[in-house]
Design an enzyme around this catalytic site. Structure first.
Site, short mmCIF file in Angstrom:
data_model
loop_
_atom_site.label_atom_id
_atom_site.label_comp_id
_atom_site.label_asym_id
_atom_site.label_seq_id
_atom_site.Cartn_x
_atom_site.Cartn_y
_atom_site.Cartn_z
N ASP A 14 -79.20 12.76 27.87
CA ASP A 14 -79.89 14.11 27.80
C ASP A 14 -80.48 14.58 29.16
O ASP A 14 -80.54 15.53 29.34
CB ASP A 14 -80.79 14.15 26.57
CG ASP A 14 -80.43 14.06 25.26
OD1 ASP A 14 -79.18 14.19 25.24
OD2 ASP A 14 -81.21 14.05 24.20
N ARG A 96 -96.44 8.54 26.87
CA ARG A 96 -96.64 9.78 27.31
C ARG A 96 -97.46 10.15 28.27
O ARG A 96 -97.27 10.75 29.20
CB ARG A 96 -96.45 10.79 26.27
CG ARG A 96 -95.20 10.33 25.36
CD ARG A 96 -94.02 9.97 25.80
NE ARG A 96 -92.85 9.73 24.77
CZ ARG A 96 -91.97 9.03 25.26
NH1 ARG A 96 -91.61 8.53 26.23
NH2 ARG A 96 -90.96 8.67 24.15
N ASP A 125 -93.27 13.78 20.79
CA ASP A 125 -93.25 13.51 22.20
C ASP A 125 -93.51 14.99 23.24
O ASP A 125 -93.88 14.84 24.03
CB ASP A 125 -91.98 12.53 22.77
CG ASP A 125 -92.12 11.18 22.10
OD1 ASP A 125 -93.29 10.67 22.28
OD2 ASP A 125 -91.03 10.72 21.81
N SER A 176 -81.91 6.14 18.12
CA SER A 176 -82.82 6.80 18.91
C SER A 176 -83.64 5.67 19.25
O SER A 176 -84.59 5.39 18.34
CB SER A 176 -83.23 8.09 18.87
OG SER A 176 -84.14 8.24 19.74
N1 ARG Z 1 -92.47 8.20 15.94
C1 ARG Z 1 -93.04 7.66 17.10
C2 ARG Z 1 -94.23 8.43 17.64
O1 ARG Z 1 -94.04 9.58 17.44
C3 ARG Z 1 -91.91 6.94 18.04
C4 ARG Z 1 -91.22 8.32 18.89
C5 ARG Z 1 -89.98 7.71 19.49
N2 ARG Z 1 -89.52 8.45 20.41
C6 ARG Z 1 -87.96 8.55 20.43
N3 ARG Z 1 -87.52 9.23 21.54
N4 ARG Z 1 -87.32 7.82 19.84
O2 ARG Z 1 -94.57 7.89 18.58
#
Ligand code: ARG
Length: 403
Positions: A14, A96, A125, A176
């Site tokens: 991506d 992040r 995210d 993912s």
């Molecule tokens: N649900 C988790 C969070 O919000 C994991 C997010 C994972 N992100 C991903 N791009 N697979 O912190």
């Protein structure tokens, strides 16, 4: 519209497509910034450079942020025993804000007027990238191409071929995955059915408990003022500690989490994590606090820990409340120094002993043997007064009332 953007670049499909796509559709120059928070393999930096350049980046930066991530983000999270909804040690959520700090610094270095990310519109995210950017650099625009481009995975793969971007992605994608030193987050595929048990293939940090060594083992974790500093009595850096502890604990099949969690955007989502090091450290830290924190501090801290976890999850790492709560957490940790004996058995990790030079455990107060120093006679009046209000209620209005 922005002229130059610093993109949080992972080297994946991506974000690679995003480089060329933003140039073609929005006419922006793209600087790729890849931040290593423990997810990068040997030699990955070269792959990232090659891919980003093939995609048309004007500059590529790979930044090793592991020490900084551990000291500036994981230690504060550990001080607060931060676990979202009581279970998830905030793996992705913690990475992040450190990535955004680097994006902003890179934007300043390269004279960019925007930062960009490759998150979709459904997740947490995007919230974390954007809120942190607005907190640190409100003048920067945030570009989120994946949220608007309407491309499927297959479209992206076709574009990569067409544009000559070397990628390994296949049209079939099972999961993912987002990972860093604090653990791995696994989503999608069969996991989208919350009734299906997670298959064993996505796990890399934890063994199936059935394949764990049958001999139990102990490992001693040392802390100083709430931060982990040693393993089995030997001083180790945080990065080494997390790595070594994760390997040992993961081999015993401890650290898997399977939950349905509440995303910031209102969606319930089935999430599978493997977090051997972070769960073991939180468990050890909580145990040491059990012996070192004064009762009322401990009780209040538990309430505030929930808020810290929510703030981190909801993208509010860079916020005044987070600063204030962290100051509280720091103030509680002064005497959280000592060692915890962690015992490992297949699928289990638990504290089997603890010692702290400034601990509040007083053997002579606690013991039932002859050295008992507790003043038993004080309890009589104390308990009578403690229960006086309830007793009065009972006599007048409750079960003890006569007519
Ligand atoms: N649900 C988790 C969070 O919000 C994991 C997010 C994972 N992100 C991903 N791009 N697979 O912190």
């Amino acid at each position: 519209m922005a002229k130059r953007v610093v993109l949080a670049y992972s080297g994946g499909l991506d974000t690679s497509i995003a480089v060329r796509w933003m140039r073609e559709h929005w006419g922006v120059e793209v600087v790729c910034c890849a931040v290593d928070v423990g997810q990068m393999r040997e030699g990955e930096s070269d792959v990232i450079h090659r891919r980003a350049e093939a995609a048309g980046a004007v500059e590529v930066e790979v930044i090793d942020a592991r020490d900084e991530f551990a000291a500036g983000f994981l230690v504060p999270a550990l001080r607060a025993n931060a676990m979202y909804e009581g279970k998830y040690p905030l793996v992705s959520a913690l990475s992040r804000p450190v990535i955004v700090e680097h994006l902003v610094a890179s934007a300043r270095r390269h004279g960019a007027d925007a930062v960009g990310h490759g998150c979709t519109g459904k997740g947490n995210d995007q919230v974390r990238f954007e809120v942190s950017t607005r907190a640190l650099a409100p003048d920067l625009e945030v570009l989120a191409p994946v949220r608007t481009w309407g491309l499927t995975r297959a479209d992206c793969i076709d574009l990569a071929h067409q544009w000559g971007i070397p990628i390994e992605a296949t049209k079939e994608k099972l999961y993912s995955i987002d990972e860093n030193m604090w653990g791995r987050a696994i989503e999608c595929g069969v996991l989208e059915n919350p009734w299906s048990a997670p298959p064993s293939d996505p796990f890399t940090l934890t063994r199936d408990p059935g394949d764990a060594p049958s001999e139990p083992r102990e490992i001693i974790v040392g802390f100083e003022a709430g931060a982990p500093v040693s393993l089995d009595g030997e001083a180790v850096s945080l990065v080494e500690m997390i790595d070594a502890l994760g390997t040992t604990v993961g081999a015993y099949g401890f650290g898997r989490i399977d939950m349905v969690e509440n995303r910031r955007v209102g969606i319930k989502s089935r999430e599978v994590y493997e977090c051997p090091a972070s769960l073991a450290l939180i468990l050890a830290h909580q145990d040491l606090e059990g012996v070192t924190l004064e009762r009322d501090v401990a009780r209040e801290k538990q309430r505030l820990e929930i808020r810290v976890a929510e703030l981190i999850y909801d993208g509010l790492w860079h916020s005044p409340l987070m600063r204030a709560l962290d100051a509280f957490m720091v103030s509680t940790q002064e005497h959280v120094t000592g060692e915890v004996r962690l015992r490992l058995e297949p699928g289990r990790c638990y504290a089997a002993g603890r010692r702290a030079p400034r601990g509040l455990y007083d053997h002579d107060l606690a013991t039932y043997d002859a050295s008992d120093a507790f003043r038993h006679e004080d309890s009589d009046g104390f308990v009578r007064l403690w229960g006086l209000s309830v007793e009065t209620w009972s006599r007048r209005q409750g079960p003890g009332a006569t007519s």
